[in-house]
Write an enzyme that holds these catalytic residues in place. Structure first.
Site, short mmCIF file in Angstrom:
data_model
loop_
_atom_site.label_atom_id
_atom_site.label_comp_id
_atom_site.label_asym_id
_atom_site.label_seq_id
_atom_site.Cartn_x
_atom_site.Cartn_y
_atom_site.Cartn_z
N HIS A 57 0.84 -1.22 0.00
CA HIS A 57 0.00 0.00 0.00
C HIS A 57 0.86 1.26 0.00
O HIS A 57 1.27 1.74 1.05
CB HIS A 57 -0.88 -0.05 1.26
CG HIS A 57 -2.04 0.87 1.23
ND1 HIS A 57 -3.30 0.48 1.62
CD2 HIS A 57 -2.16 2.17 0.87
CE1 HIS A 57 -4.12 1.50 1.50
NE2 HIS A 57 -3.45 2.55 1.05
N ARG A 61 2.13 9.08 -6.23
CA ARG A 61 1.57 10.36 -6.70
C ARG A 61 1.82 10.70 -8.14
O ARG A 61 1.47 11.81 -8.57
CB ARG A 61 2.08 11.53 -5.83
CG ARG A 61 1.98 11.34 -4.33
CD ARG A 61 0.58 11.35 -3.84
NE ARG A 61 0.48 11.50 -2.39
CZ ARG A 61 -0.57 11.09 -1.70
NH1 ARG A 61 -1.59 10.52 -2.30
NH2 ARG A 61 -0.62 11.25 -0.39
N ASN A 91 -4.93 6.68 -6.86
CA ASN A 91 -5.43 8.07 -6.79
C ASN A 91 -4.42 9.09 -7.31
O ASN A 91 -3.96 9.98 -6.60
CB ASN A 91 -5.91 8.43 -5.37
CG ASN A 91 -4.85 8.26 -4.30
OD1 ASN A 91 -3.82 7.63 -4.52
ND2 ASN A 91 -5.09 8.82 -3.12
N ASP A 148 -9.12 3.24 -2.97
CA ASP A 148 -8.53 3.63 -1.69
C ASP A 148 -8.77 5.10 -1.38
O ASP A 148 -8.65 5.95 -2.26
CB ASP A 148 -7.02 3.37 -1.71
CG ASP A 148 -6.37 3.76 -0.40
OD1 ASP A 148 -6.80 3.24 0.64
OD2 ASP A 148 -5.46 4.60 -0.41
N HIS A 212 -5.31 -1.07 5.82
CA HIS A 212 -5.07 -0.31 7.06
C HIS A 212 -6.15 -0.46 8.14
O HIS A 212 -6.80 0.51 8.52
CB HIS A 212 -4.81 1.18 6.75
CG HIS A 212 -5.71 1.78 5.71
ND1 HIS A 212 -7.08 1.73 5.76
CD2 HIS A 212 -5.40 2.48 4.58
CE1 HIS A 212 -7.57 2.36 4.71
NE2 HIS A 212 -6.59 2.81 3.98
N ASP A 278 1.05 2.37 3.83
CA ASP A 278 0.15 3.46 3.41
C ASP A 278 0.98 4.75 3.25
O ASP A 278 0.55 5.84 3.67
CB ASP A 278 -1.01 3.67 4.38
CG ASP A 278 -2.13 4.50 3.75
OD1 ASP A 278 -2.00 4.88 2.57
OD2 ASP A 278 -3.12 4.78 4.45
N HIS A 282 2.90 14.19 1.42
CA HIS A 282 2.21 15.46 1.12
C HIS A 282 3.21 16.60 1.24
O HIS A 282 4.21 16.48 1.96
CB HIS A 282 1.06 15.70 2.09
CG HIS A 282 -0.10 14.78 1.91
ND1 HIS A 282 -0.93 14.86 0.81
CD2 HIS A 282 -0.59 13.78 2.68
CE1 HIS A 282 -1.87 13.93 0.91
NE2 HIS A 282 -1.68 13.25 2.03
N PRO A 292 -4.65 14.21 4.94
CA PRO A 292 -4.32 13.06 5.79
C PRO A 292 -3.21 12.22 5.18
O PRO A 292 -3.18 12.01 3.97
CB PRO A 292 -5.62 12.28 5.84
CG PRO A 292 -6.30 12.60 4.54
CD PRO A 292 -5.85 13.97 4.12
O1 DOR Z 1 -4.03 8.95 5.16
C1 DOR Z 1 -4.31 8.62 4.02
N1 DOR Z 1 -3.77 9.22 2.94
N2 DOR Z 1 -5.21 7.64 3.85
C2 DOR Z 1 -5.68 7.31 2.62
O2 DOR Z 1 -6.47 6.41 2.53
C3 DOR Z 1 -5.26 8.07 1.42
C4 DOR Z 1 -3.92 8.68 1.65
C5 DOR Z 1 -3.54 9.70 0.58
O3 DOR Z 1 -3.71 9.41 -0.62
O4 DOR Z 1 -3.03 10.76 0.94
#
Ligand code: DOR
Length: 394
Positions: A57, A61, A91, A148, A212, A278, A282, A292
């Site tokens: 996972h 990006r 995503n 997801d 998760h 996961d 960012h 998140p």
């Molecule tokens: O914390 C998260 N960030 N949970 C997710 O399911 C998506 C992820 C993200 O793409 O930033």
């Protein structure tokens, strides 16, 4: 290319002994003691030699959000964390809903050449929550599908997606979250959708992987389903087993002590299949706006070693099972074990000397981590892929 790794403590899910590993043409061809070869040699004395890790996972990006991460920085972060294979989430922008985008990612991963990857396709076209027609146009490279982060709010759509996935032998990865309940209670939102997703999986017989898992209740539903013999696997993340009552923004949120205790108990009892990062990098600005996620691929092993093995909850062999053998099995690749014929993907770690996590040193563009400044054990010294050193700390 040949490589001899000598005098290490060799550990995988089924063995723990001192010895040597000889890799030729990318594969492990000999394991033993006092191996003598005239080729490039690494002295692993004082190190633990493990199969490298596989992440079920990860978010790299690219395409679309390369200010947060790209395939080059993500691959560099992966090998710095001891990983040589990742399962990338869909995503991106454009979303990984078609073979052009998926092939773009896979070709770029190959071009960078540090790791292997699978690219997950979105369950619904463009993550819009309804249309499944694109699934029929995906080729056999796509082993898993997931929306997801979003999940699928319409249960009939999820049911049909599971029927389609079941027929094409694909695994559905479920991020369980009922969005209409998130603002009421995030735990209720996870539990409600986890129960729905498991119920649909049981109804359709589709193989499902629960991403998760963070609450005791979700884990209990998984245990019940596994007890009935259902084809279900699940992952927990390093942050959901190492942190308690912490409001760092991540989805699902960090839970309570009783959740963490139950997740660890479930790991010990064998209900948890894998630890997945996961990895969700960012920018500082996006994080300030509340995005998140944790940039976790460079710290996963040390966080897990410190909170699970060092504390005496599980053995290093069990951790290797969760981070290497089982994810490899779920992804269907010949990795994750130190066995003749398996890929020569190896990691050397130092578990004796503690160190302090410093996010400014991350290779990932995402420096977002609640573990910055944490004292941990389990530093990655070298990562080897197919007999080639792809990361070395010296
Ligand atoms: O914390 C998260 N960030 N949970 C997710 O399911 C998506 C992820 C993200 O793409 O930033």
């Amino acid at each position: 290319m040949e490589l001899l790794i000598k005098n290490g403590r060799i550990v995988d899910w089924s063995q723990d002994f001192n010895g040597d590993i000889y890799i030729n043409n990318g594969k492990i061809v000999e394991i033993g003691e006092n191996l003598d070869k005239s080729c490039s040699t690494i002295d692993a004395k004082g190190s633990i030699v493990l199969p490298s890790f596989l992440d079920l996972h990860s978010h790299f990006r690219e395409p679309g959000f390369t200010n947060k991460e790209d395939i080059y920085s993500g691959s560099g972060a992966a090998v710095r964390g001891g990983y040589t294979m990742v399962n990338l989430m869909a995503n991106t922008d454009p979303v990984c809903s078609d073979m052009d985008t998926i092939n773009y990612v896979l070709d770029k991963v190959k071009e960078v050449g540090l790791i292997d990857a699978h690219q997950v396709a979105s369950i619904t076209n463009n993550l819009a929550g309804d249309d499944l027609t694109h699934l029929d146009k995906l080729d056999s490279k796509v082993k898993m599908i997931s929306d997801d982060g979003r999940d699928i709010m319409n249960s009939k759509v999820m049911l049909e997606a599971m029927v389609k996935a079941g027929k094409s032998g694909r695994i559905v990865i479920c991020h369980s979250e009922e969005h209409s309940l998130t603002s009421v209670d995030t735990r209720l939102a996870e539990n409600t959708m986890a129960w729905r997703n498991i119920t649909l999986a049981q109804f359709t017989g589709c193989p499902v992987h629960m991403a998760h898992v963070s609450t005791k209740e979700t884990m209990e539903y998984i245990i019940q389903a596994k007890n009935k013999g259902h084809n279900l696997s699940c992952e927990v993340t390093p942050h959901h087993i190492a942190l308690v009552d912490n409001d760092y923004s991540v989805n699902p949120p960090i839970r309570t002590e009783s959740d963490v205790d139950f997740l660890i108990k479930s790991i010990k009892e064998g209900w948890v299949d894998a630890i997945a990062t996961d990895h969700a990098p960012h920018t500082i600005e996006d994080k300030k706006r509340g995005a998140p996620g944790i940039s976790g691929i460079e710290t996963a092993f040390a966080v897990c070693y410190t909170s699970l093995v060092k504390k005496g909850h599980i053995t290093l062999s069990k951790l290797s099972e969760l981070m290497s053998r089982n994810p490899a099995y779920i992804m269907g690749v010949n990795k994750g074990q130190i066995k003749i014929g398996y890929d020569g993907d190896i990691v050397l770690v130092d578990t004796d000397k503690g160190y302090t996590i410093c996010s400014s040193e991350f290779k990932s563009k995402g420096k977002n981590t609640p573990f910055d400044g944490a004292s941990v054990y389990g530093r990655i010294k070298k990562t080897i892929k197919g007999g080639k050193v792809v990361f070395s700390r010296e």
